[in-house]
Design a protein around this motif. Structure first.
Motif, mmCIF file in Angstrom:
data_model
loop_
_atom_site.group_PDB
_atom_site.id
_atom_site.type_symbol
_atom_site.label_atom_id
_atom_site.label_comp_id
_atom_site.label_asym_id
_atom_site.label_seq_id
_atom_site.Cartn_x
_atom_site.Cartn_y
_atom_site.Cartn_z
ATOM 1 N N TYR A 711 -85.977 -121.389 -30.102
ATOM 2 C CA TYR A 711 -84.819 -121.738 -30.920
ATOM 3 C C TYR A 711 -83.996 -122.776 -30.181
ATOM 4 N N GLU A 712 -83.111 -123.412 -30.915
ATOM 5 C CA GLU A 712 -82.090 -124.279 -30.341
ATOM 6 C C GLU A 712 -80.826 -124.068 -31.140
ATOM 7 N N VAL A 713 -79.696 -123.980 -30.456
ATOM 8 C CA VAL A 713 -78.412 -123.994 -31.144
ATOM 9 C C VAL A 713 -77.814 -125.371 -30.909
ATOM 10 N N LEU A 714 -77.824 -126.167 -31.974
ATOM 11 C CA LEU A 714 -77.304 -127.529 -31.854
ATOM 12 C C LEU A 714 -75.959 -127.617 -32.548
ATOM 13 N N LYS A 715 -75.236 -128.671 -32.264
ATOM 14 C CA LYS A 715 -73.920 -128.869 -32.872
ATOM 15 C C LYS A 715 -73.944 -130.113 -33.757
ATOM 16 N N VAL A 716 -73.485 -129.942 -34.977
ATOM 17 C CA VAL A 716 -73.339 -131.045 -35.913
ATOM 18 C C VAL A 716 -71.915 -130.994 -36.439
ATOM 19 N N GLY A 717 -71.152 -132.066 -36.176
ATOM 20 C CA GLY A 717 -69.750 -132.061 -36.574
ATOM 21 C C GLY A 717 -68.943 -130.987 -35.881
ATOM 22 N N GLY A 718 -69.364 -130.635 -34.661
ATOM 23 C CA GLY A 718 -68.654 -129.627 -33.890
ATOM 24 C C GLY A 718 -68.990 -128.201 -34.255
ATOM 25 N N LYS A 719 -69.835 -127.986 -35.273
ATOM 26 C CA LYS A 719 -70.194 -126.645 -35.719
ATOM 27 C C LYS A 719 -71.635 -126.322 -35.324
ATOM 28 N N ALA A 720 -71.863 -125.071 -34.969
ATOM 29 C CA ALA A 720 -73.163 -124.653 -34.445
ATOM 30 C C ALA A 720 -74.156 -124.405 -35.581
ATOM 31 N N ILE A 721 -75.385 -124.847 -35.359
ATOM 32 C CA ILE A 721 -76.498 -124.607 -36.271
ATOM 33 C C ILE A 721 -77.628 -123.977 -35.466
ATOM 34 N N ILE A 722 -78.157 -122.841 -35.935
ATOM 35 C CA ILE A 722 -79.317 -122.240 -35.299
ATOM 36 C C ILE A 722 -80.560 -122.872 -35.886
ATOM 37 N N ALA A 723 -81.373 -123.503 -35.031
ATOM 38 C CA ALA A 723 -82.628 -124.124 -35.456
ATOM 39 C C ALA A 723 -83.783 -123.291 -34.908
ATOM 40 N N LEU A 724 -84.542 -122.687 -35.802
ATOM 41 C CA LEU A 724 -85.679 -121.848 -35.423
ATOM 42 C C LEU A 724 -86.965 -122.645 -35.606
ATOM 43 N N THR A 725 -87.754 -122.757 -34.534
ATOM 44 C CA THR A 725 -89.003 -123.505 -34.615
ATOM 45 C C THR A 725 -90.079 -122.667 -35.287
ATOM 46 N N LEU A 726 -90.697 -123.253 -36.320
ATOM 47 C CA LEU A 726 -91.815 -122.606 -36.983
ATOM 48 C C LEU A 726 -93.151 -123.114 -36.464
ATOM 49 N N LEU A 727 -93.222 -124.409 -36.183
ATOM 50 C CA LEU A 727 -94.517 -125.011 -35.882
ATOM 51 C C LEU A 727 -94.300 -126.259 -35.036
ATOM 52 N N ARG A 728 -95.159 -126.429 -34.037
ATOM 53 C CA ARG A 728 -95.172 -127.675 -33.268
ATOM 54 C C ARG A 728 -96.620 -128.114 -33.167
ATOM 55 N N ALA A 729 -96.916 -129.315 -33.659
ATOM 56 C CA ALA A 729 -98.284 -129.806 -33.747
ATOM 57 C C ALA A 729 -98.456 -130.995 -32.814
ATOM 58 N N VAL A 730 -99.329 -130.842 -31.807
ATOM 59 C CA VAL A 730 -99.600 -131.905 -30.837
ATOM 60 C C VAL A 730 -101.104 -131.976 -30.606
ATOM 61 N N GLY A 731 -101.556 -133.079 -29.988
ATOM 62 C CA GLY A 731 -102.990 -133.280 -29.837
ATOM 63 C C GLY A 731 -103.479 -133.441 -28.419
ATOM 64 N N TRP A 732 -102.623 -133.106 -27.430
ATOM 65 C CA TRP A 732 -103.011 -133.320 -26.038
ATOM 66 C C TRP A 732 -102.563 -132.139 -25.176
ATOM 67 N N LEU A 733 -103.433 -131.783 -24.220
ATOM 68 C CA LEU A 733 -103.022 -130.801 -23.225
ATOM 69 C C LEU A 733 -101.880 -131.361 -22.393
#
Length: 900
Positions: A711-733
């Protein structure tokens, strides 16, 4: 004792990754050669005094599967205190496995090492990607006085030495030793290559001397004592047979230092014997000032994290405790089978495995281990449930002639607080050809009808075990159950045609909204949801916004591109429908399509212009009286090189968030630390083991993911948003062109399966609440999300005689009560070396708690034991059969009980 200023303690070792860029079998071939050579060296050269096998014991099993005839040779060296094995079974990643998995890992490591004669009593854990806050308490629970590690340090030691007191949240302290120059700082001293036979090396003694001097000069600047640690080994390195000659050569030329062939126990003992005045560091270590932290592993190959969560939950919440309760009721305890399941699971816990940062084939081979661990766990849970259901008695309901199904349903609660939640049962019955859909009536033990809802049903052709002349009717039925702490409650289910439940609850719905007495959820045209929290009156706008950004990173780290493009579902045209209506659950279905760039461009500077459709389907669910919203999202991933997250705006201006971790709730700042000159810059993504909460003390919003640690708690306009990662797609070790890490962290190998193509389903909950996380009891919501109530079927008339000394049957039964609910039970099992019941709990509260434990049978003996189940003190049993305990904040307590 040396009269020279410095004592350089050289510890020969290897760091053994079972699988990584090669598969397990490929690395095992090298392991067999290493151990064969090690045995030869140690048996023919008495001057080669010690060797440390990376703190693991699984390597012994791996080797002896190929060379079983050499078991006694290994045992002789362990017993002679020359070969050091354990204390771990495998060296785990800490953040991505559960606290109980870490404890079981050490239990198994100690068990195996003891079979060889001795356990290395050093908390050697060199290479995991950071360290959890409770590691000092866990290690101390196994009488391990120190942790030796490389990664995780930030600015904590700026004013301290490499040796420090590391303090857990409960106040437990151990010695922390930062391997600042890595666990390879004296690897292959002076080596120029191998001789033809590969049993000895060509060594330049002057280069070996220079390396030792360099390490002396570097380490001595930050040393608290005269003892400096040199690690003569590294990843998959074989022992250096010339080490005794090198030590002799170097000692003849050093004036202010002496080099000794040593091992970690002696090093720890030497440091502690100095009684140094050390500084204290508290809590988790998750920074990259000296060594890369590689926090992108929290979301690499998310399917591994989900499979691991399912496996851990099955063993910890169902197979082990159910087997323990069944054992108390006369069944055999399947200890060997449980350990086999744990073995299979733990072999997936090394950092290169569970982190998802290995080759494709290595990760393919993990999935059968998860599957086999689950097969064993499911089998043992079902066997125990079958044994226990006969304890439950109820008033048998009338069974009509046209009934196709009449069974007792015993609902089990694996947590130590009463629960009023829906239970689900899958019904399979035979019906005559031409019969239509069936209805189901559910009654409690007293015969009262409770609401029931058929979520799904179908009629299909004959399948075993249905009689050949009948059709098969399958249905998934939900009903609200009230189940006591760590116990069960029985219900009766009767199915027949045209049987409909007319019960009403607080659930209400419309074309694009659902609500209960706690919450109202309305879906917006773009698929985001607006949530009204009736307890606080606050309205949360724009929840469940999908956010997608390119990822030019690798399995170790996320990285945006030089020209970054973020796509969200803000402008989506969602298709919204009522998916379920009834007295037990209301659900909305939200379907939309994200048109995502197919990949990044060949130069990896931005996203390509060609797009592919990625379907996203979300089911939003609400149950009666619950303040928790449940989400189930299925993504059809057709794109490459990207990260998909879901946003939950909190509308709160705060500086910290709270994340449930291992036996802890960690308060984490939203501002990253100052990091000038760091090896790797701090990353905003973190890992959680349970809920993630943002609150200001008056109200808050918490996410409860299942098998989605990042997860990441980021700030937009000074207010907190919880961002939950569902998927990360990459092609290299690994790659060396990331903005977040411009160098390789491993071999540059393509891993196309890490792009995670195809369908993936994710589960998570959302809890708006008043007050802080403790007032909202968020750990209960996280636990319920991971381990719902479980219903087991049996005959309506089944009963049996219980164990001597207590009632035979129960309408409701709580096997164990641990109160208050802030004392969270994490383990119930039979003791390893006695006929005691082991109960482990911890105090999740910020305050010390006075609590008590009681059971369904009279307790005759109670002892507090350490994590290795060795006695610490006898506990007093009160006149009314309870055990009263005082538990400091975040303290882990393990108790061994015996019963009449």
């Amino acid at each position: 004792m040396s009269t020279k200023k410095w004592t350089l303690m050289v510890v020969p070792e290897t760091h053994w990754d079972r699988e990584w860029y090669l598969t397990f079998q490929q690395f095992r071939r090298r392991l067999v050669t290493l151990v064969d050579n090690l045995l030869h060296i140690m048996e023919t050269d008495p001057e080669y005094k010690y060797y440390v096998f990376d703190g693991q014991t699984v390597v012994l099993e791996d080797y002896l599967e190929i060379r079983p005839q050499n078991r006694q040779r290994l045992t002789d060296l362990v017993e002679a205190e020359r070969l050091f094995v354990g204390p771990w079974y495998v060296l785990p990643d800490e953040f991505l496995v559960s606290g109980e998995a870490l404890i079981h890992n050490l239990l198994l490591g100690h068990k195996i090492a003891a079979e060889f004669g001795r356990v290395m009593k050093a908390g050697y854990i060199p290479d995991p990607f950071g360290h959890i806050s409770q590691l000092p308490q866990i290690l101390a629970g196994f009488d391990l006085q120190a942790a030796l590690f490389m990664r995780g340090i930030g600015n904590e030691l700026d004013e301290l030495t490499n040796e420090f007191w590391w303090q857990a949240p409960d106040g437990t302290q151990i010695l922390g030793v930062h391997l600042i120059n890595s666990y390879c700082n004296a690897a292959n001293l002076g080596a120029r290559g191998w001789t033809g036979a590969q049993t000895s090396q060509i060594v330049n003694m002057n280069e070996a001397l220079a390396t030792v001097c360099d390490q002396r000069d570097s380490l001595s600047q930050r040393a608290a004592t005269p003892y400096l640690l040199l690690n003569n080994g590294c990843d998959h390195l074989e022992p250096q047979p010339e080490l005794p000659k090198i030590i002799k050569y170097v000692n003849e030329r050093l004036e202010d230092a002496e080099v000794v062939h040593s091992q970690y126990e002696d090093y720890i003992g030497a440091v502690l014997a100095q009684q140094p005045q050390l500084g204290t560091v508290t809590g988790e270590l998750h920074n990259g000032k000296y060594h890369p932290l590689l926090s992108g592993v929290f979301s690499a190959r998310m399917y591994l994290k989900q499979a691991n969560e399912a496996s851990q939950t099955l063993l910890e919440r169902w197979a082990e405790p159910l087997s323990a309760w069944a054992w108390l009721e006369g069944a055999d305890y399947p200890q060997d089978l449980l350990w086999q399941a744990w073995r299979l699971l733990l072999r997936n816990h090394p950092h290169d495995s569970i982190c998802g940062c290995s080759g494709d084939q290595a990760h393919r081979e993990m999935m059968p281990r998860f599957a086999q661990a689950q097969q064993i766990g499911q089998m043992l849970a079902e066997e125990s449930l079958n044994h226990l259901t006969s304890l439950a008695t109820l008033t048998a309901p009338p069974v009509p002639e046209d009934c196709c199904y009449a069974r007792k349903l015993v609902v089990f609660n694996p947590h130590n607080w009463p629960r009023q939640e829906p239970a689900t049962v899958k019904i399979v019955a035979g019906i005559s050809e031409g019969a239509g859909p069936q209805g189901v009536t559910i009654r409690d033990a007293a015969g009262n009808v409770v609401p029931a809802q058929i979520c799904y049903q179908q009629i299909s052709e004959y399948q075993h075990p249905i009689p050949p002349d009948q059709l098969m009717w399958e249905a998934e039925v939900m009903f609200p159950a009230e189940v006591p702490s760590l116990g069960f409650a029985p219900y009766a289910a009767v199915a027949q045609p045209n049987n409909r439940s007319s019960a009403e609850t607080d659930l209400r719905w419309g074309p694009d909204w659902i609500e209960n007495d706690c919450l109202r959820i309305a879906v917006n045209p773009n698929g985001t949801v607006t949530i009204t929290d009736k307890a606080t009156g606050h309205i949360y706008e724009g929840c469940h916004l999908l956010e997608n950004t390119e990822d030019i990173g690798d399995e170790y780290d996320y990285s945006s591109a030089a020209v970054s493009t973020t796509i969200t579902s803000t402008g989506a045209a969602a298709r919204i429908a009522l998916a379920e209506t009834g007295p037990v659950r209301a659900a909305l279905q939200i379907d939309l399509t994200l048109d995502l760039p197919e990949s990044v461009t060949p130069d990896r500077q931005t996203r390509c212009t060609k797009t592919v459709p990625c379907a996203v389907s979300t089911k939003v669910m609400l149950t009666p009286g619950s303040p928790r919203i449940e989400f189930e999202t299925t993504v059809d991933n057709q794109a490459r090189d990207h990260r998909l997250r879901v946003w939950f705006p909190t509308d709160l201006a705060v500086e910290n968030c709270y994340a449930q971790s291992h036996f802890d709730v960690v308060k984490r700042p939203l501002t990253l630390p100052e990091a000038e000159g760091w090896n790797q810059q701090p990353q905003p993504t973190k890992a959680a083991q349970g809920f993630v909460d943002v609150n200001d003390g008056q109200r808050g919003l918490a996410v409860c993911p299942v098998g989605l640690p990042e997860y990441e708690v980021l700030k937009v306009g000074g207010k907190a948003i919880i961002a939950l990662t569902l998927l990360r797609a990459v092609g290299w070790l690994s790659r060396d062109d990331l903005l977040t890490r411009p160098y390789n962290a491993g071999p540059k190998i393509p891993t196309p399966e890490a792009q995670c193509p195809g369908q993936h389903t994710f589960r998570y909950g959302l809890v708006p609440h008043a007050g802080g996380w403790e007032e909202a009891e968020l750990w209960k919501h996280s636990a319920a999300q991971k381990a719902p109530l479980r219903a087991a079927e049996s005959s309506l008339n089944e009963s049996r005689t219980g164990s001597p000394g207590h009632s035979d049957e129960y309408q409701r039964l709580s096997f164990l009560q641990a109160e208050p609910a802030t004392l969270v039970v994490t383990c119930v099992k039979k003791a390893e070396r006695s006929d005691s019941l082991i109960v482990r709990l911890y105090n999740i509260s910020d305050q010390a708690q006075s609590g008590h434990i009681s059971a369904y049978r009279p307790i005759t003996s109670a002892k507090r034991v350490n994590l290795n189940e060795q006695p610490i003190e006898v506990l007093t049993i009160t006149d009314d059969g309870q055990i009263e305990i005082e538990v400091p904040s975040r303290r882990i307590v393990t108790i061994a009980l015996r019963f009449a």
